[in-house]
Motif scaffolding. Structure first.
Motif, mmCIF file in Angstrom:
data_model
loop_
_atom_site.group_PDB
_atom_site.id
_atom_site.type_symbol
_atom_site.label_atom_id
_atom_site.label_comp_id
_atom_site.label_asym_id
_atom_site.label_seq_id
_atom_site.Cartn_x
_atom_site.Cartn_y
_atom_site.Cartn_z
ATOM 1 N N SER A 3 0.828 -1.208 0.000
ATOM 2 C CA SER A 3 0.000 0.000 0.000
ATOM 3 C C SER A 3 0.863 1.259 0.000
ATOM 4 O O SER A 3 0.492 2.277 -0.587
ATOM 5 N N LYS A 4 2.022 1.186 0.613
ATOM 6 C CA LYS A 4 2.944 2.327 0.636
ATOM 7 C C LYS A 4 3.612 2.512 -0.722
ATOM 8 O O LYS A 4 3.871 3.644 -1.143
ATOM 9 N N ILE A 5 3.897 1.409 -1.408
ATOM 10 C CA ILE A 5 4.478 1.486 -2.748
ATOM 11 C C ILE A 5 3.497 2.162 -3.697
ATOM 12 O O ILE A 5 3.882 2.972 -4.538
ATOM 13 N N TRP A 35 9.716 -0.891 -0.427
ATOM 14 C CA TRP A 35 10.345 -1.942 -1.228
ATOM 15 C C TRP A 35 11.226 -2.820 -0.358
ATOM 16 O O TRP A 35 11.268 -4.045 -0.537
ATOM 17 N N LEU A 36 11.935 -2.217 0.581
ATOM 18 C CA LEU A 36 12.778 -2.980 1.503
ATOM 19 C C LEU A 36 11.910 -3.920 2.346
ATOM 20 O O LEU A 36 12.246 -5.093 2.536
ATOM 21 N N ILE A 42 9.436 -11.219 1.256
ATOM 22 C CA ILE A 42 9.636 -12.269 0.250
ATOM 23 C C ILE A 42 10.788 -13.179 0.664
ATOM 24 O O ILE A 42 10.711 -14.400 0.525
ATOM 25 N N SER A 43 11.837 -12.583 1.195
ATOM 26 C CA SER A 43 12.985 -13.361 1.646
ATOM 27 C C SER A 43 12.605 -14.318 2.770
ATOM 28 O O SER A 43 13.015 -15.479 2.781
ATOM 29 N N PHE A 55 18.037 -9.505 9.941
ATOM 30 C CA PHE A 55 18.926 -8.464 10.452
ATOM 31 C C PHE A 55 18.384 -7.077 10.089
ATOM 32 O O PHE A 55 18.335 -6.174 10.931
ATOM 33 N N ILE A 56 17.964 -6.920 8.841
ATOM 34 C CA ILE A 56 17.384 -5.648 8.397
ATOM 35 C C ILE A 56 16.107 -5.345 9.175
ATOM 36 O O ILE A 56 15.886 -4.213 9.629
ATOM 37 N N LEU A 57 15.264 -6.358 9.370
ATOM 38 C CA LEU A 57 14.010 -6.152 10.088
ATOM 39 C C LEU A 57 14.222 -5.814 11.560
ATOM 40 O O LEU A 57 13.450 -5.046 12.138
#
Length: 117
Positions: A3-5, A35-36, A42-43, A55-57
């Motif tokens: 929704s943000k995209i 997108w991140l 998806i990953s 790690f990113i999350l």
């Protein structure tokens, strides 16, 4: 993230409401962050690059927690911009703060679990 995209301008307004970033960075974050989030999702679903996504999350969860805490301390009455960019989006408050603490704890736990495999 989707929704943000689809509506980066409204998401940029949601980010700007926190009054933390200069507007140039707000615009960049509003385009890149969704997108991140989607790529990390998806990953996790696919199992590819799972540790990196976690790690990113963990980092994003920490940033979200700091942003919400800062807004609460400053008495801002804003929507979090978390799951929707519409006007009925969830307002920040103690519930949202505790949700983010739980989200951070869960992502840290999952990151440590993925590290053991």
């Amino acid at each position: 993230g989707v929704s943000k995209i689809l509506d980066p301008a409204t998401f940029a307004e949601d980010i700007d409401n926190y009054r933390i970033l200069p507007y140039l960075l707000v615009s960049i974050v509003a385009v890149v962050l969704p997108w991140l989030e989607v790529l990390c999702g998806i990953s996790l679903i696919s199992g590819k690059f799972k540790s990196g996504a976690l790690f990113i999350l963990v980092g994003l969860s920490l940033i979200f927690l700091i942003a919400i805490s800062s807004a609460l301390v400053r008495g801002l009455d804003i929507s979090c911009g978390c799951f929707s960019t519409n006007n009925e989006a969830t307002r920040i408050g103690l519930t949202k703060l505790f949700e983010n603490i739980a989200l951070l704890a869960a992502t840290v736990f999952l990151f440590h679990q993925s590290d053991r495999k």
